[in-house]
Design a protein around this motif. Sequence first.
Motif, mmCIF file in Angstrom:
data_model
loop_
_atom_site.group_PDB
_atom_site.id
_atom_site.type_symbol
_atom_site.label_atom_id
_atom_site.label_comp_id
_atom_site.label_asym_id
_atom_site.label_seq_id
_atom_site.Cartn_x
_atom_site.Cartn_y
_atom_site.Cartn_z
ATOM 1 N N ALA A 60 0.851 -1.181 0.000
ATOM 2 C CA ALA A 60 0.000 0.000 0.000
ATOM 3 C C ALA A 60 0.892 1.237 0.000
ATOM 4 O O ALA A 60 1.979 1.242 0.585
ATOM 5 C CB ALA A 60 -0.892 -0.004 1.238
ATOM 6 N N ASP A 61 0.436 2.278 -0.670
ATOM 7 C CA ASP A 61 1.246 3.501 -0.746
ATOM 8 C C ASP A 61 1.584 4.043 0.643
ATOM 9 O O ASP A 61 2.666 4.599 0.854
ATOM 10 C CB ASP A 61 0.499 4.568 -1.546
ATOM 11 C CG ASP A 61 0.447 4.258 -3.035
ATOM 12 O OD1 ASP A 61 -0.391 4.852 -3.729
ATOM 13 O OD2 ASP A 61 1.252 3.416 -3.499
ATOM 14 N N SER A 62 0.678 3.864 1.580
ATOM 15 C CA SER A 62 0.852 4.448 2.907
ATOM 16 C C SER A 62 1.991 3.804 3.700
ATOM 17 O O SER A 62 2.448 4.379 4.691
ATOM 18 C CB SER A 62 -0.442 4.334 3.707
ATOM 19 O OG SER A 62 -0.834 2.977 3.824
ATOM 20 N N VAL A 63 2.449 2.628 3.271
ATOM 21 C CA VAL A 63 3.501 1.936 4.038
ATOM 22 C C VAL A 63 4.787 1.743 3.233
ATOM 23 O O VAL A 63 5.774 1.251 3.780
ATOM 24 C CB VAL A 63 3.011 0.573 4.560
ATOM 25 C CG1 VAL A 63 1.709 0.728 5.347
ATOM 26 C CG2 VAL A 63 2.850 -0.445 3.443
ATOM 27 N N LYS A 64 4.778 2.127 1.973
ATOM 28 C CA LYS A 64 5.971 1.952 1.138
ATOM 29 C C LYS A 64 7.166 2.675 1.758
ATOM 30 O O LYS A 64 7.054 3.817 2.193
ATOM 31 C CB LYS A 64 5.724 2.485 -0.267
ATOM 32 C CG LYS A 64 4.927 1.555 -1.148
ATOM 33 C CD LYS A 64 4.737 2.142 -2.538
ATOM 34 C CE LYS A 64 3.899 1.211 -3.408
ATOM 35 N NZ LYS A 64 3.604 1.807 -4.732
ATOM 36 N N GLY A 65 8.288 1.978 1.789
ATOM 37 C CA GLY A 65 9.498 2.559 2.355
ATOM 38 C C GLY A 65 9.620 2.398 3.856
ATOM 39 O O GLY A 65 10.684 2.652 4.426
ATOM 40 N N ARG A 66 8.549 1.984 4.519
ATOM 41 C CA ARG A 66 8.570 1.801 5.977
ATOM 42 C C ARG A 66 8.368 0.341 6.378
ATOM 43 O O ARG A 66 8.951 -0.113 7.363
ATOM 44 C CB ARG A 66 7.487 2.654 6.628
ATOM 45 C CG ARG A 66 7.625 4.134 6.380
ATOM 46 C CD ARG A 66 6.631 4.934 7.226
ATOM 47 N NE ARG A 66 5.241 4.619 6.906
ATOM 48 C CZ ARG A 66 4.362 4.161 7.804
ATOM 49 N NH1 ARG A 66 4.716 3.972 9.050
ATOM 50 N NH2 ARG A 66 3.112 3.915 7.432
ATOM 51 N N PHE A 67 7.543 -0.381 5.629
ATOM 52 C CA PHE A 67 7.231 -1.770 5.947
ATOM 53 C C PHE A 67 7.882 -2.691 4.913
ATOM 54 O O PHE A 67 7.987 -2.335 3.743
ATOM 55 C CB PHE A 67 5.724 -2.013 5.920
ATOM 56 C CG PHE A 67 4.936 -1.348 7.016
ATOM 57 C CD1 PHE A 67 5.512 -0.421 7.871
ATOM 58 C CD2 PHE A 67 3.595 -1.659 7.190
ATOM 59 C CE1 PHE A 67 4.786 0.193 8.879
ATOM 60 C CE2 PHE A 67 2.849 -1.061 8.184
ATOM 61 C CZ PHE A 67 3.443 -0.133 9.029
ATOM 62 N N THR A 68 8.268 -3.872 5.370
ATOM 63 C CA THR A 68 8.834 -4.874 4.473
ATOM 64 C C THR A 68 8.193 -6.222 4.749
ATOM 65 O O THR A 68 8.204 -6.698 5.892
ATOM 66 C CB THR A 68 10.355 -4.999 4.663
ATOM 67 O OG1 THR A 68 10.979 -3.728 4.425
ATOM 68 C CG2 THR A 68 10.927 -6.019 3.687
ATOM 69 N N ILE A 69 7.644 -6.828 3.707
ATOM 70 C CA ILE A 69 7.062 -8.165 3.830
ATOM 71 C C ILE A 69 8.075 -9.185 3.323
ATOM 72 O O ILE A 69 8.784 -8.935 2.345
ATOM 73 C CB ILE A 69 5.722 -8.268 3.070
ATOM 74 C CG1 ILE A 69 5.018 -9.585 3.390
ATOM 75 C CG2 ILE A 69 5.914 -8.085 1.570
ATOM 76 C CD1 ILE A 69 3.583 -9.658 2.858
ATOM 77 N N SER A 70 8.132 -10.317 3.999
ATOM 78 C CA SER A 70 9.021 -11.397 3.571
ATOM 79 C C SER A 70 8.388 -12.725 3.976
ATOM 80 O O SER A 70 7.432 -12.750 4.747
ATOM 81 C CB SER A 70 10.411 -11.242 4.188
ATOM 82 O OG SER A 70 10.343 -11.285 5.610
#
Length: 121
Positions: A60-70
Amino acid sequence: QVQLVDSGGGLVQPGGSLRLSCVASGSIFSIYDMGWYRQAPGKQRELVATITSDGRTNYADSVKGRFTISRENAKNTVYLQMNSLKPEDRAVYYCKARILSDYSTVEHDYWGQGTQVSVSS
């Protein structure tokens, strides 16, 4: 029977970090896309991030650069590393996985029970 158990939520200060985990267990033949969703009070559940079985991600745009899924396919586990948390990230976070069980010929979506994330000073 297939079960998803998510964990790792808690209370952090703005700017802090949390790591969510979700483990799938049971009669699993194959796991396809996995993802995280969240639902804030009074709002609809929304997509946070997804990851395919071969590692392609979407945020989601609101979390790009802050959250990472793996994910760790060998452990049937998906993670969400959340950094630079903001008060607006407060929500119940749910994992979801599309799974083909040992007893079905069709994939189904399964959900975790949710884990609360609170961001406050």
